[in-house]
Design a protein around this motif. Sequence first.
Motif, PDB file in Angstrom:
ATOM      1  N   ARG A   1      -3.238  -5.975 -18.650  1.00 30.83           N
ATOM      2  CA  ARG A   1      -4.374  -5.882 -17.163  1.00 30.83           C
ATOM      3  C   ARG A   1      -4.765  -5.204 -16.807  1.00 30.83           C
ATOM      4  O   ARG A   1      -5.688  -5.062 -16.074  1.00 30.83           O
ATOM      5  CB  ARG A   1      -4.397  -7.156 -17.384  1.00 30.83           C
ATOM      6  N   GLY A   2      -4.570  -4.483 -16.706  1.00 28.92           N
ATOM      7  CA  GLY A   2      -3.883  -3.753 -15.290  1.00 28.92           C
ATOM      8  C   GLY A   2      -4.140  -2.096 -15.361  1.00 28.92           C
ATOM      9  O   GLY A   2      -4.405  -1.156 -14.697  1.00 28.92           O
ATOM     10  N   VAL A   3      -4.477  -1.960 -17.053  1.00 35.63           N
ATOM     11  CA  VAL A   3      -4.339  -0.195 -17.980  1.00 35.63           C
ATOM     12  C   VAL A   3      -2.996   0.282 -17.830  1.00 35.63           C
ATOM     13  O   VAL A   3      -2.955   0.917 -16.863  1.00 35.63           O
ATOM     14  CB  VAL A   3      -5.618   0.425 -17.072  1.00 35.63           C
ATOM     15  N   ALA A   4      -2.357  -0.329 -17.556  1.00 36.59           N
ATOM     16  CA  ALA A   4      -0.443   0.296 -17.783  1.00 36.59           C
ATOM     17  C   ALA A   4      -0.437   0.856 -16.422  1.00 36.59           C
ATOM     18  O   ALA A   4       0.023   2.113 -16.182  1.00 36.59           O
ATOM     19  CB  ALA A   4      -0.526   1.408 -18.771  1.00 36.59           C
ATOM     20  N   GLY A   5      -1.537   0.474 -15.219  1.00 39.01           N
ATOM     21  CA  GLY A   5      -1.139   0.776 -13.324  1.00 39.01           C
ATOM     22  C   GLY A   5      -2.476   2.834 -13.433  1.00 39.01           C
ATOM     23  O   GLY A   5      -1.960   2.207 -12.219  1.00 39.01           O
ATOM     24  N   PHE A   6      -3.405   2.484 -14.169  1.00 38.76           N
ATOM     25  CA  PHE A   6      -3.454   3.995 -13.922  1.00 38.76           C
ATOM     26  C   PHE A   6      -4.894   3.525 -13.093  1.00 38.76           C
ATOM     27  O   PHE A   6      -6.358   4.301 -13.367  1.00 38.76           O
ATOM     28  CB  PHE A   6      -3.834   4.424 -15.256  1.00 38.76           C
ATOM     29  N   VAL A   7      -4.822   2.305 -12.524  1.00 38.02           N
ATOM     30  CA  VAL A   7      -6.122   2.160 -11.855  1.00 38.02           C
ATOM     31  C   VAL A   7      -5.836   2.493 -10.352  1.00 38.02           C
ATOM     32  O   VAL A   7      -5.254   1.952 -10.162  1.00 38.02           O
ATOM     33  CB  VAL A   7      -6.886   0.680 -11.961  1.00 38.02           C
ATOM     34  N   LEU A   8      -6.645   3.177 -10.047  1.00 41.12           N
ATOM     35  CA  LEU A   8      -5.862   3.463  -8.429  1.00 41.12           C
ATOM     36  C   LEU A   8      -7.092   3.334  -7.834  1.00 41.12           C
ATOM     37  O   LEU A   8      -7.990   3.408  -7.980  1.00 41.12           O
ATOM     38  CB  LEU A   8      -5.530   4.759  -8.664  1.00 41.12           C
TER      39      LEU A   8
ATOM     40  N   ALA B   1       0.141   8.953  -8.773  1.00 42.78           N
ATOM     41  CA  ALA B   1       0.796   8.291  -9.864  1.00 42.78           C
ATOM     42  C   ALA B   1       0.988   7.174 -10.146  1.00 42.78           C
ATOM     43  O   ALA B   1       0.497   6.531  -9.461  1.00 42.78           O
ATOM     44  CB  ALA B   1       2.303   8.504  -9.370  1.00 42.78           C
ATOM     45  N   PRO B   2       0.467   6.489 -11.565  1.00 41.11           N
ATOM     46  CA  PRO B   2       0.571   5.498 -11.840  1.00 41.11           C
ATOM     47  C   PRO B   2       1.319   4.541 -11.592  1.00 41.11           C
ATOM     48  O   PRO B   2       2.919   4.875 -11.464  1.00 41.11           O
ATOM     49  CB  PRO B   2       0.234   4.975 -13.514  1.00 41.11           C
ATOM     50  N   THR B   3       0.924   2.931 -10.457  1.00 37.51           N
ATOM     51  CA  THR B   3       1.595   2.185 -10.179  1.00 37.51           C
ATOM     52  C   THR B   3       0.887   0.827 -10.985  1.00 37.51           C
ATOM     53  O   THR B   3       0.238   0.411 -11.202  1.00 37.51           O
ATOM     54  CB  THR B   3       1.567   1.865  -9.380  1.00 37.51           C
ATOM     55  N   VAL B   4       2.525   0.141 -11.377  1.00 36.78           N
ATOM     56  CA  VAL B   4       2.053  -1.793 -12.330  1.00 36.78           C
ATOM     57  C   VAL B   4       2.049  -1.894 -10.818  1.00 36.78           C
ATOM     58  O   VAL B   4       3.092  -2.055 -10.375  1.00 36.78           O
ATOM     59  CB  VAL B   4       3.257  -1.510 -12.954  1.00 36.78           C
ATOM     60  N   ALA B   5       0.970  -2.294 -10.855  1.00 34.72           N
ATOM     61  CA  ALA B   5       0.740  -3.398  -9.847  1.00 34.72           C
ATOM     62  C   ALA B   5       0.329  -5.206 -10.364  1.00 34.72           C
ATOM     63  O   ALA B   5       0.174  -5.230 -11.352  1.00 34.72           O
ATOM     64  CB  ALA B   5      -0.810  -2.849  -9.229  1.00 34.72           C
ATOM     65  N   LYS B   6       0.282  -6.385  -9.151  1.00 36.66           N
ATOM     66  CA  LYS B   6       0.149  -7.145  -9.513  1.00 36.66           C
ATOM     67  C   LYS B   6      -1.188  -7.596  -9.075  1.00 36.66           C
ATOM     68  O   LYS B   6      -1.787  -9.042  -9.645  1.00 36.66           O
ATOM     69  CB  LYS B   6       1.489  -8.393  -8.937  1.00 36.66           C
ATOM     70  N   ALA B   7      -1.938  -6.951  -8.132  1.00 42.53           N
ATOM     71  CA  ALA B   7      -3.565  -7.368  -7.831  1.00 42.53           C
ATOM     72  C   ALA B   7      -4.057  -6.198  -7.229  1.00 42.53           C
ATOM     73  O   ALA B   7      -3.520  -5.163  -6.906  1.00 42.53           O
ATOM     74  CB  ALA B   7      -3.038  -8.058  -6.408  1.00 42.53           C
ATOM     75  N   VAL B   8      -5.568  -5.966  -8.011  1.00 42.28           N
ATOM     76  CA  VAL B   8      -5.817  -4.825  -7.274  1.00 42.28           C
ATOM     77  C   VAL B   8      -7.057  -5.854  -6.667  1.00 42.28           C
ATOM     78  O   VAL B   8      -8.047  -6.633  -7.289  1.00 42.28           O
ATOM     79  CB  VAL B   8      -6.627  -4.472  -9.368  1.00 42.28           C
TER      80      VAL B   8
ATOM     81  N   SER C   1      -9.242  -9.299 -16.834  1.00 45.52           N
ATOM     82  CA  SER C   1      -8.739  -8.044 -17.623  1.00 45.52           C
ATOM     83  C   SER C   1      -9.545  -6.614 -17.147  1.00 45.52           C
ATOM     84  O   SER C   1     -10.368  -6.744 -17.072  1.00 45.52           O
ATOM     85  CB  SER C   1      -8.799  -7.772 -18.779  1.00 45.52           C
ATOM     86  N   LEU C   2      -8.867  -5.532 -17.013  1.00 47.59           N
ATOM     87  CA  LEU C   2      -9.994  -4.743 -16.593  1.00 47.59           C
ATOM     88  C   LEU C   2      -9.859  -3.423 -17.122  1.00 47.59           C
ATOM     89  O   LEU C   2      -9.255  -3.100 -18.031  1.00 47.59           O
ATOM     90  CB  LEU C   2      -9.007  -3.845 -15.032  1.00 47.59           C
ATOM     91  N   ILE C   3     -11.139  -2.476 -17.859  1.00 44.99           N
ATOM     92  CA  ILE C   3     -11.314  -1.426 -18.542  1.00 44.99           C
ATOM     93  C   ILE C   3     -11.844  -0.086 -17.203  1.00 44.99           C
ATOM     94  O   ILE C   3     -12.821   0.135 -16.564  1.00 44.99           O
ATOM     95  CB  ILE C   3     -12.815  -2.047 -18.934  1.00 44.99           C
ATOM     96  N   LEU C   4     -10.801   1.321 -16.894  1.00 47.80           N
ATOM     97  CA  LEU C   4     -11.324   2.023 -16.488  1.00 47.80           C
ATOM     98  C   LEU C   4     -12.210   3.089 -17.677  1.00 47.80           C
ATOM     99  O   LEU C   4     -12.701   2.707 -18.495  1.00 47.80           O
ATOM    100  CB  LEU C   4      -9.566   2.697 -16.609  1.00 47.80           C
ATOM    101  N   ARG C   5     -13.307   3.072 -16.593  1.00 48.02           N
ATOM    102  CA  ARG C   5     -14.610   3.677 -16.584  1.00 48.02           C
ATOM    103  C   ARG C   5     -13.861   4.993 -16.292  1.00 48.02           C
ATOM    104  O   ARG C   5     -13.451   5.591 -15.678  1.00 48.02           O
ATOM    105  CB  ARG C   5     -15.834   3.235 -15.680  1.00 48.02           C
TER     106      ARG C   5
END
Length: 271
Positions: free
Chosen positions: A121-128, A174-181, A203-207
């Motif tokens: 749901r966090g787009v594999a950690g690519f949400v920064l 660097a991508p980071t697998v997070a628990k909260a955004v 869930s999140l969708i990266l734009r």
Amino acid sequence: MLAVLLGCAAAYLARNWMLAMASPPPPSGTIVVAATALGFGTVLNSDNLNEIPWPHGALPDGAFATKNELLKDGRRALLAPLARSEAVLKSKVTGPGQRASLSALLDQNQRAVTVRVDDVRGVAGFVLPGDRVDVVLIRTVERQNSRPENVSEVLLQHIKVLAVDQLVNERQEAPTVAKAVTLEVTTEQAQKVLLATNIGKLSLILRQSGAGDPTAVRPVSEDDLGAGKEVPVASVATPIPASLPATAPAPTVVEVIRSMKIERYNVIRAQ
């Protein structure tokens, strides 16, 4: 002789004029820059700042001309990392006397709300931090025929990410697998997010970077996937015996339906 003197004077003046036009005027002012690479939350002081020459009257918006101008009203901290010799701007520092907290990153009339995510749901950690995302709610609804159905709805669009876990560095690569955004939203949007966490899964969708304004998006249900359509099930027939005793009556075929599966049986009436 007079013509020669006048010609020499004209050539000298023309040469000086061409040199003046070709060479920019020397800077007559200064600008405040970082003396070394500085991270988020660094408290600014005279030791980690420099003043370098800069043309007077050509300062970028929000820049400081002198260290005294930057520090005269009290201590300031960085809200964004700075590279060495990068200009210090008002948008990258706190107000006088403030500390570098998440609240200082919020725009006017904005709030911060946190969404629990995982590696999917966090787009594999690519949400920064600094990215823009859409928030999607997946929930189960009851249809008119009392059949529960899963529905996916876009709850919010084009929402700015403030932090990932406790990371607020917008220059993290660097991508980071997070628990909260943590997201920047309005008060009404924060209410929607908090209510949605009790209804279903978020869930999140990266734009795409620099994507435009939100667009109208309709909910998607199982019918759109084809999961709600009934698939015909091939019936299983019991083979009829090739021959029966001459005195036996003709068999009767009985159909039994179990969970959309049809089975046929040959039944002989009792005499």
